[in-house]
Motif scaffolding. Structure first.
Motif, short mmCIF file in Angstrom:
data_model
loop_
_atom_site.label_atom_id
_atom_site.label_comp_id
_atom_site.label_asym_id
_atom_site.label_seq_id
_atom_site.Cartn_x
_atom_site.Cartn_y
_atom_site.Cartn_z
N LEU A 32 40.13 40.38 28.33
CA LEU A 32 38.76 40.66 28.77
C LEU A 32 38.73 42.03 29.40
N GLU A 81 37.78 33.43 27.76
CA GLU A 81 36.68 34.34 28.06
C GLU A 81 35.37 33.65 27.69
N TYR A 83 30.82 33.90 28.24
CA TYR A 83 29.72 34.83 28.49
C TYR A 83 28.57 34.04 29.10
N ARG A 88 30.72 38.65 31.47
CA ARG A 88 31.93 38.12 30.84
C ARG A 88 32.85 37.60 31.95
N LEU A 90 35.95 34.45 33.22
CA LEU A 90 37.12 33.70 32.82
C LEU A 90 36.95 32.24 33.21
N SER A 269 46.06 34.97 22.42
CA SER A 269 44.84 35.73 22.67
C SER A 269 44.77 36.89 21.69
#
Length: 298
Positions: A32, A81, A83, A88, A90, A269
């Motif tokens: 992120l 991550e 939204y 944004r 975690l 990721s």
């Protein structure tokens, strides 16, 4: 970052492997804001790193000293991550494998360093009632409109499930939407292959899943480490209505590079995508306190 010289016809390739001697039990990670965030299931802080795997910050989450004891750890196994409200953030999720300690969810804002805690007792009780008798939430990610959670099975409960639920499910746990889907196939006849983590590609609508074999008969105890795999599911947004989802591609990580042997991959990721190639970071926790990062091109 992703090397422009990679050709589409190249197979998976390990670019880098790094052991983190001063960070324990890496279990979840997320990319992120050009930062990599790593969380250990018994760690008290969230580790922030740059794309070169250099430490840039340590974010305190729990007040315990040292590694949190197994009997009381929140067991944060996944980082995603999300939204929300044009921010944004975690999402850090406890496994639910030992109530009440592991029924915790954290929402962390890297921009403001604000942390919010939620109890997931109501939501996890719903999952139990829907047939997930042995909870072990090991993966999470956001796809359009939904949050996806991965429940890892064991040799005593040899089934993996994906849970599709509402965004902000932690705020309305009693009415959040639920769709529970069987997931995965056996790739190792010697033991059960359980989901350990995942990430979502918005560019390709693919779900990337890490899976590993481990000689354990329940969701609480660790067992001897077997092999690790990367599963890729295409068109995941349209498959959430199915009753079962299998990977469209399976990558045996030991066959990619022998350095994966003996490492239990815990999550993945995506940090870059270009011209049909993805640069990934994978994290391993070998049940002895070590954390190892791998940089992989697929």
């Amino acid at each position: 970052m992703l090397m422009s010289s990679c050709r589409k016809d190249e197979g998976p390739r390990l670019l880098e492997m790094m052991q983190l001697d001063d960070y324990p039990s890496g279990s979840g990670l997320a990319w992120l804001g050009k930062k990599l965030y790593v969380m250990g299931d018994d760690a008290t802080w969230l580790l922030q790193m740059d794309s070169a795997f250099s430490k840039t910050d340590s974010i305190s989450l729990f007040s315990s000293q040292g590694r949190i004891p197994k009997e009381t750890k929140p067991d944060i196994e996944s980082v995603a991550e999300i939204y929300l409200n044009k921010k944004r953030l975690l999402l850090l999720t406890g496994s639910g494998s030992l109530a009440p300690y592991r029924n915790l969810l954290l929402v962390y804002d890297p921009a403001t360093q604000e942390k919010k805690e939620y109890r997931l007792d109501t939501f996890y009780n719903r999952l139990n009632a829907e047939g997930l008798g042995e909870l072990n939430i090991e993966g999470s990610t956001a796809i359009p409109v939904f949050i996806v959670l991965a429940n890892r099975g064991s040799r005593g409960f040899p089934r993996n499930y994906l849970v599709f639920t509402s965004n902000r499910f932690w705020e309305k746990q009693d009415i959040a939407s639920l769709k529970i889907v069987k997931a995965g196939i056996q790739t190792d006849t010697a033991s059960f292959t359980g989901i350990s983590g995942m990430d979502y590609s918005y560019k390709t609508d693919q779900l990337l899943i890490t899976a590993s074999t481990e000689n354990t008969f329940n969701s609480y105890d660790d067992g001897s480490i077997g092999k690790s795999y990367l599963w890729i599911v295409n068109d995941i947004s349209s498959k959430r209505r199915l009753d079962a989802i299998n990977p469209d591609r399976i990558i045996d990580l030991e066959q990619v590079d022998a350095r994966f042997k003996g490492h239990k991959i815990e999550s993945v990721s995506i940090i870059s995508e270009e011209k049909g190639r993805k640069e990934l970071v994978l994290v391993a926790d070998n049940d002895n306190g070590d954390t190892v990062l791998f940089r992989l091109i697929i």
